[in-house]
Scaffold this active site. Structure first.
Site, PDB file in Angstrom:
ATOM      1  N   GLY A  12       0.801  -1.228   0.000  1.00 34.01           N
ATOM      2  CA  GLY A  12       0.000   0.000   0.000  1.00 34.01           C
ATOM      3  C   GLY A  12       0.829   1.272   0.000  1.00 34.01           C
ATOM      4  N   ASN A  13       2.018   1.242   0.625  1.00 32.37           N
ATOM      5  CA  ASN A  13       2.820   2.475   0.687  1.00 32.37           C
ATOM      6  C   ASN A  13       3.394   2.857  -0.674  1.00 32.37           C
ATOM      7  OD1 ASN A  13       4.548   0.233   0.821  1.00 32.37           O
ATOM      8  ND2 ASN A  13       6.190   1.465   1.690  1.00 32.37           N
ATOM      9  N   LYS A 128     -11.226  -9.997   3.247  1.00 33.24           N
ATOM     10  CA  LYS A 128     -10.257  -9.082   2.601  1.00 33.24           C
ATOM     11  C   LYS A 128     -10.709  -7.633   2.721  1.00 33.24           C
ATOM     12  CE  LYS A 128      -6.828  -7.825   0.152  1.00 33.24           C
ATOM     13  NZ  LYS A 128      -5.541  -7.870   0.827  1.00 33.24           N
ATOM     14  N   LYS A 212      -2.983 -10.080  -2.829  1.00 34.33           N
ATOM     15  CA  LYS A 212      -1.918  -9.930  -3.840  1.00 34.33           C
ATOM     16  C   LYS A 212      -0.637 -10.671  -3.451  1.00 34.33           C
ATOM     17  CE  LYS A 212       0.834  -6.445  -1.865  1.00 34.33           C
ATOM     18  NZ  LYS A 212       0.157  -6.313  -0.629  1.00 34.33           N
ATOM     19  N   LYS A 274       2.000 -12.028   4.298  1.00 32.24           N
ATOM     20  CA  LYS A 274       3.267 -11.906   3.546  1.00 32.24           C
ATOM     21  C   LYS A 274       4.179 -13.089   3.868  1.00 32.24           C
ATOM     22  CE  LYS A 274       2.889  -6.957   3.580  1.00 32.24           C
ATOM     23  NZ  LYS A 274       2.022  -7.022   2.393  1.00 32.24           N
TER      24      LYS A 274
HETATM   25  N1  LIG Z   1       6.044  -8.988  13.038  1.00 30.71           N
HETATM   26  C1  LIG Z   1       6.021  -7.908  12.242  1.00 30.71           C
HETATM   27  N2  LIG Z   1       7.186  -7.429  11.726  1.00 30.71           N
HETATM   28  C2  LIG Z   1       7.170  -6.338  10.934  1.00 30.71           C
HETATM   29  N3  LIG Z   1       6.055  -5.660  10.589  1.00 30.71           N
HETATM   30  C3  LIG Z   1       4.879  -6.085  11.059  1.00 30.71           C
HETATM   31  C4  LIG Z   1       4.805  -7.229  11.910  1.00 30.71           C
HETATM   32  N4  LIG Z   1       3.499  -7.436  12.241  1.00 30.71           N
HETATM   33  C5  LIG Z   1       2.810  -6.472  11.633  1.00 30.71           C
HETATM   34  N5  LIG Z   1       3.615  -5.657  10.910  1.00 30.71           N
HETATM   35  C6  LIG Z   1       3.109  -4.528  10.127  1.00 30.71           C
HETATM   36  O1  LIG Z   1       2.752  -5.056   8.855  1.00 30.71           O
HETATM   37  C7  LIG Z   1       2.871  -3.996   7.904  1.00 30.71           C
HETATM   38  C8  LIG Z   1       2.829  -4.588   6.495  1.00 30.71           C
HETATM   39  O2  LIG Z   1       1.483  -4.967   6.215  1.00 30.71           O
HETATM   40  P1  LIG Z   1       0.514  -4.069   5.302  1.00 30.71           P
HETATM   41  O3  LIG Z   1       0.678  -2.622   5.635  1.00 30.71           O
HETATM   42  O4  LIG Z   1      -0.839  -4.668   5.390  1.00 30.71           O
HETATM   43  O5  LIG Z   1       1.122  -4.414   3.893  1.00 30.71           O
HETATM   44  P2  LIG Z   1       1.164  -3.743   2.454  1.00 30.71           P
HETATM   45  O6  LIG Z   1       2.537  -3.149   2.353  1.00 30.71           O
HETATM   46  O7  LIG Z   1       0.970  -4.897   1.530  1.00 30.71           O
HETATM   47  O8  LIG Z   1       0.078  -2.715   2.340  1.00 30.71           O
HETATM   48  C9  LIG Z   1       4.182  -3.358   8.298  1.00 30.71           C
HETATM   49  O9  LIG Z   1       4.306  -2.058   7.777  1.00 30.71           O
HETATM   50  C10 LIG Z   1       4.079  -3.374   9.832  1.00 30.71           C
HETATM   51  O10 LIG Z   1       3.501  -2.183  10.309  1.00 30.71           O
HETATM   52  N1  LIG Z   2      -5.514  -7.313  -3.494  1.00 26.89           N
HETATM   53  C1  LIG Z   2      -4.747  -6.975  -2.431  1.00 26.89           C
HETATM   54  O1  LIG Z   2      -4.191  -7.814  -1.691  1.00 26.89           O
HETATM   55  O2  LIG Z   2      -4.647  -5.617  -2.205  1.00 26.89           O
HETATM   56  P1  LIG Z   2      -3.957  -4.880  -0.984  1.00 26.89           P
HETATM   57  O3  LIG Z   2      -2.545  -5.399  -0.882  1.00 26.89           O
HETATM   58  O4  LIG Z   2      -4.006  -3.407  -1.339  1.00 26.89           O
HETATM   59  O5  LIG Z   2      -4.753  -5.194   0.235  1.00 26.89           O
END
Ligand SMILES: Nc1ncnc2c1ncn2[C@@H]1O[C@H](COP(=O)(O)OP(=O)(O)O)[C@@H](O)[C@H]1O
Ligand SMILES: NC(=O)OP(=O)(O)O
Length: 312
Positions: A12-13, A128, A212, A274
């Site tokens: 997302g970032n 989701k 994803k 992940k």
């Molecule tokens: N054990 C962990 N180690 C590192 N980050 C973690 C952990 N548990 C949760 N996180 C959080 O998970 C986030 C990544 O998930 P998310 O923001 O949903 O992913 P995406 O980058 O796909 O949008 C990290 O930025 C962090 O804040």
């Molecule tokens: N489809 C999907 O996983 O999207 P995000 O990573 O934005 O949640």
């Protein structure tokens, strides 16, 4: 010797939550990816679409209630639109970065379908999160008005949740492989791919949003990638995350990761999917490696200076 192949999953970032944010952020996103291409890696980029697919769906659903509004657009079509909209911004940013560096490289987005199982139990249990974040009060009001389910998302607010079946097969895979073999940078399987089921010798879209990271793991295996690279907002996976005794992990084996998962070290809905995706890739492809790191430090992580590497 053939170039090493990476499947890079953008979180997302890399994209933000609004069209303005996305247009600005994709330029920061393109540079570290082009760094890797410049180093000689073949790259397939994939990306999330949670905020975007929700935004498109809500916009058309809201418009459909108004005189002169648009029709409501079903989820698979919203997923296809999100791939086009995100792919367009990303490929433009990549093309600009190639031009800035004088690189003779092409980049294009492929509208990608991912086959799911119509009998996947995930269709009965929406998990989701998509679209914007709301307060608990706003979510309660929206649940009452729409009948949709909302849940708290990893401490960040309340979001609409939809079905998220497991990816089974990527329909456009042969085309993706041909383009990468020909030296192109391909953006594909965005938002996990448009979920489809096989029907009458063809495909039919189904209302869902695939994770994803799960699709990236499948894509990395099917495209015979050397490495699955999941880029998110943290440099490394941690144990005791956000606690005084937090510890960054430089590497994990499958066995170690499974032990940490049992301990509940990875948050459901953020880091857990992940790590699960990385495990699924390295278990199915023991020669391959998976890497979780930040977008900003991707190049250093590929050089072994940061990131968490997961191996069989
Ligand atoms: N054990 C962990 N180690 C590192 N980050 C973690 C952990 N548990 C949760 N996180 C959080 O998970 C986030 C990544 O998930 P998310 O923001 O949903 O992913 P995406 O980058 O796909 O949008 C990290 O930025 C962090 O804040
Ligand atoms: N489809 C999907 O996983 O999207 P995000 O990573 O934005 O949640």
């Amino acid at each position: 010797m053939a170039n090493k192949r990476l499947v890079i999953a953008l979180g997302g970032n890399a994209l933000g939550n609004t069209p303005e944010e996305q247009l600005e952020l994709v330029h920061n996103t393109a540079a570290p990816i082009v760094d890797l291409i410049e180093e000689g890696f073949d790259v397939i980029v994939t990306h999330g679409n949670g905020p975007q697919v929700g935004m498109i769906k809500v916009a058309t659903d809201n418009s459909a209630t108004k005189v002169g509004g648009t029709p409501s657009i079903p989820f698979p079509e919203c997923g296809a639109m999100s791939q086009g909209y995100i792919g367009y911004h990303l490929q433009q940013a990549m093309q600009r970065e190639f031009a800035r560096r004088g690189m003779d490289k092409a980049c294009a987005s492929i509208v990608t379908q991912t086959v799911v199982d119509a009998a996947d139990p995930a269709f009965q249990d929406p998990t989701k999160p998509v679209g914007a974040f709301f307060t608990e009060e706003e979510a309660a009001k929206l649940m009452e008005e729409t009948g949709n389910k909302y849940v708290e998302d990893s401490g960040r607010g309340w979001r609409w949740v939809v079905a998220s079946p497991a990816p089974v097969r990527i329909v456009e895979l042969p085309l993706i492989n041909n383009l990468v073999d020909a030296g192109m940078c391909v953006i594909s399987t965005g938002g996990g791919g448009i979920p489809v089921v096989e029907e009458d010798g063809g495909y039919k879209g189904v209302p869902a949003v695939i994770d994803k990271d799960r699709s990236a793991a499948l894509l990395a295996g099917e495209a015979k990638a050397d490495m699955l690279v999941i880029l998110t907002a943290v440099d490394r996976v941690c144990i005791n995350f956000n606690k005084p005794d937090q510890e960054e992990l430089a590497s994990m084996t499958v066995a170690e990761a499974e032990k940490y998962m049992e301990e509940g070290q990875f948050a459901k809905g953020s880091m857990l999917p992940k790590v699960e995706a990385c495990l699924s890739f390295v278990k199915a492809n023991p020669e391959g490696k998976a890497l979780i790191t930040s977008l900003e430090r991707a190049k250093e992580a590929l050089a072994g200076e940061t990131g968490t590497v997961i191996t069989a």
